[in-house]
Design an enzyme around this catalytic site. Structure first.
Site, short mmCIF file in Angstrom:
data_model
loop_
_atom_site.label_atom_id
_atom_site.label_comp_id
_atom_site.label_asym_id
_atom_site.label_seq_id
_atom_site.Cartn_x
_atom_site.Cartn_y
_atom_site.Cartn_z
N LYS A 1 0.79 -1.24 0.00
CA LYS A 1 0.00 0.00 0.00
C LYS A 1 0.83 1.29 0.00
O LYS A 1 0.47 2.26 0.67
CB LYS A 1 -0.95 0.01 1.21
CG LYS A 1 -1.99 -1.09 1.17
CD LYS A 1 -2.89 -1.11 2.37
CE LYS A 1 -2.21 -1.65 3.59
NZ LYS A 1 -3.11 -2.09 4.65
N ASP B 1 -5.77 -6.00 10.37
CA ASP B 1 -7.11 -5.39 10.39
C ASP B 1 -8.22 -6.39 10.07
O ASP B 1 -9.35 -6.27 10.56
CB ASP B 1 -7.20 -4.17 9.44
CG ASP B 1 -6.68 -4.43 8.03
OD1 ASP B 1 -6.15 -5.52 7.77
OD2 ASP B 1 -6.80 -3.51 7.19
C1 BGC Z 1 -2.10 -5.84 3.65
C2 BGC Z 1 -2.98 -6.63 4.58
C3 BGC Z 1 -4.18 -5.81 5.00
C4 BGC Z 1 -4.89 -5.26 3.77
C5 BGC Z 1 -6.08 -4.39 4.13
C6 BGC Z 1 -2.91 -5.28 2.49
O1 BGC Z 1 -2.11 -4.46 1.71
O2 BGC Z 1 -1.07 -6.65 3.14
O3 BGC Z 1 -2.26 -7.02 5.72
O4 BGC Z 1 -5.03 -6.60 5.75
O5 BGC Z 1 -3.99 -4.50 2.99
O6 BGC Z 1 -5.71 -3.30 4.89
#
Ligand code: BGC
Length: 437
Positions: free
Chosen positions: A187, A223
């Site tokens: 992200k 989360d």
């Molecule tokens: C992460 C996860 C997370 C998801 C939603 C992803 O980029 O790797 O760990 O649960 O985003 O936030």
């Protein structure tokens, strides 16, 4: 129980429409077709067929099984991290807790007062500036510690030693309930010196550097796990947690005996698995449905070749997928009389929230869409252009919802409970008008 019954119950009616689409084998076009030039033809590769969704379900199941098995986990793409959470709440929990929620461009600090069957909560959202997201780990954790200390002071608990639950929404190899090593950033984060490190220790060290507040980290969790647990507090059938927000991921309740990567010292029968399904496709498993736009989004990202499933679905990329399609159709003369604009041709200019706004408008009205387009330097857009742009948005968001639904169906089938409630949260789920309806 049929998959369809199971799913519609699972999703508490919220997602009936989407699930119905592919369970009944008819992937229909998402809206009345635009009358104008052949945008529909050009969007075909954004509309998934029932067969493709079923193929995805079986590939995802195989990927999950590979992640759960200690002999194959090393090479697995969908890592299926055991979370060390083995009990679900029963609604009787009590106490005063802090929570930290880090996972996107904002993070939240919360104080929660749990009493039997009801709760009170105060929270504050803090931003994470771009230079911190891509700076050093020390800067990131110092920033978090400062916000936490400010929050505790503002809520008159700075002198108390409170338990804290740390929601850290990135792939984490957990060594225990309070110890987790960052497997990789996603992200848009890339803070140095954190990958492979215990993020609980990094937080505790940052707090110790300040020395003005006392906390005790009592759990670190994803989360998706937080989403499942908070729903399970009220609903005892909750067995899956899904986040559709900046990123996309799911966790679910698995039999401990099926998780050979997990020591299960407690001998408890179940364990929550953080699938990290966003990584699905990183080894080529999604090549059969990737479009040119998905490939472009991936090659322009800071984590190329990673999180391909997430990139087809989540809020961080949805607007950009739409923009890339609009850019292509404009250059082909199918939109705006072939006349684009600098903004339209600039990466990141079509925000995901525009997709939600455009689709929120009643069918037949184009006021919001035309104003979004005017803001992008396209005041000459016609009503037919607005219809076509909405169609592209619908194809992209509907495809994301179908992919998540196929993932949910895969987990529900795998678990084999009679009744499953799926908890869903995240900004795309909350703000998009039809993502799961
Ligand atoms: C992460 C996860 C997370 C998801 C939603 C992803 O980029 O790797 O760990 O649960 O985003 O936030």
């Amino acid at each position: 129980m049929s998959l369809f019954q199971n799913l519609t119950e699972a999703l508490g009616g919220f997602s009936e429409g989407v699930i119905h689409y592919f369970i009944n084998g008819n992937v229909k076009p998402p809206c009345p077709l635009p009358k104008g030039p052949s945008i529909r033809e050009h969007c075909k590769d954004l509309v998934l067929t029932d067969d493709q969704l079923r193929e995805l379900m079986s590939k995802l199941l195989a990927a999950i099984n590979k992640g759960l098995n200690k002999d194959t986990n090393k090479d697995a793409i969908v890592k299926c991290f055991p979370t060390y959470v083995q009990d679900l709440p029963n609604g009787q929990e009590k106490g005063k807790f802090l929570a930290l929620d880090l996972g996107g461009t904002n993070f939240r600090v919360l104080i929660i007062y749990l009493e039997q069957n009801h709760f009170k909560m105060e929270s504050k959202v803090y931003s994470i500036p771009q230079d911190i997201m891509t700076g050093s780990g020390t800067q990131l954790f110092d920033h978090i510690a400062k916000c936490l200390a400010d929050f505790m002071r503002d809520n008159d608990v700075a002198s108390e030693r409170l338990p804290l639950g740390f929601t850290f929404s990135f792939p984490l190899t957990q060594i225990g309930l309070t110890k987790g090593l960052l497997a990789q950033w996603t992200k848009g984060f890339s803070c140095s010196g954190v990958q492979g490190e215990d993020v609980v220790r990094l937080l505790e060290e940052a707090l110790a550097r300040r020395g003005d507040v006392q906390i005790e980290v009592c759990a670190i969790l994803n989360d998706t796990t937080g989403c499942l647990m908070s729903c399970a507090w009220k609903n005892r059938h909750c067995r899956v947690g899904i986040i559709c927000g900046t990123g996309c991921n799911a966790c679910y309740v698995e039999k401990s005996e099926n998780v050979t990567t997990f020591p299960n010292d407690s001998g408890k029968p179940y364990c929550i698995i953080n699938t990290e399904w966003g990584a699905m496709g990183d080894g080529g498993a999604l090549d059969f449905i990737l479009t040119e736009y998905d490939k472009q989004v991936d090659s322009a990202s800071i984590n190329q070749g990673k999180q391909l499933f997430e990139k087809m679905i989540s809020g961080m990329y949805m607007g950009e997928i739409v923009r890339l399609a609009l850019q292509k159709f404009t250059k082909q003369g199918l939109l705006f009389n072939g006349q684009g604009s600098e903004q339209l041709f600039t990466k990141g200019s079509f925000l995901t929230k525009y997709v939600s706004e455009i689709e929120s408008e009643p069918k037949g009205t184009h006021t919001i869409c035309l104003s979004v387009l005017a803001g992008l330097g396209l005041p000459h857009a016609s009503e037919q252009d607005a219809i076509n742009v909405r169609y592209v948005c619908e194809c992209v968001s509907r495809r994301g919802a179908h992919l998540v639904s196929a993932g949910a169906a895969c987990l529900i089938n795998k678990m084999d409970f009679d009744h499953v409630t799926v908890a869903v949260d995240g900004s795309v789920y909350r703000f998009h008008p039809h993502f799961m309806i």
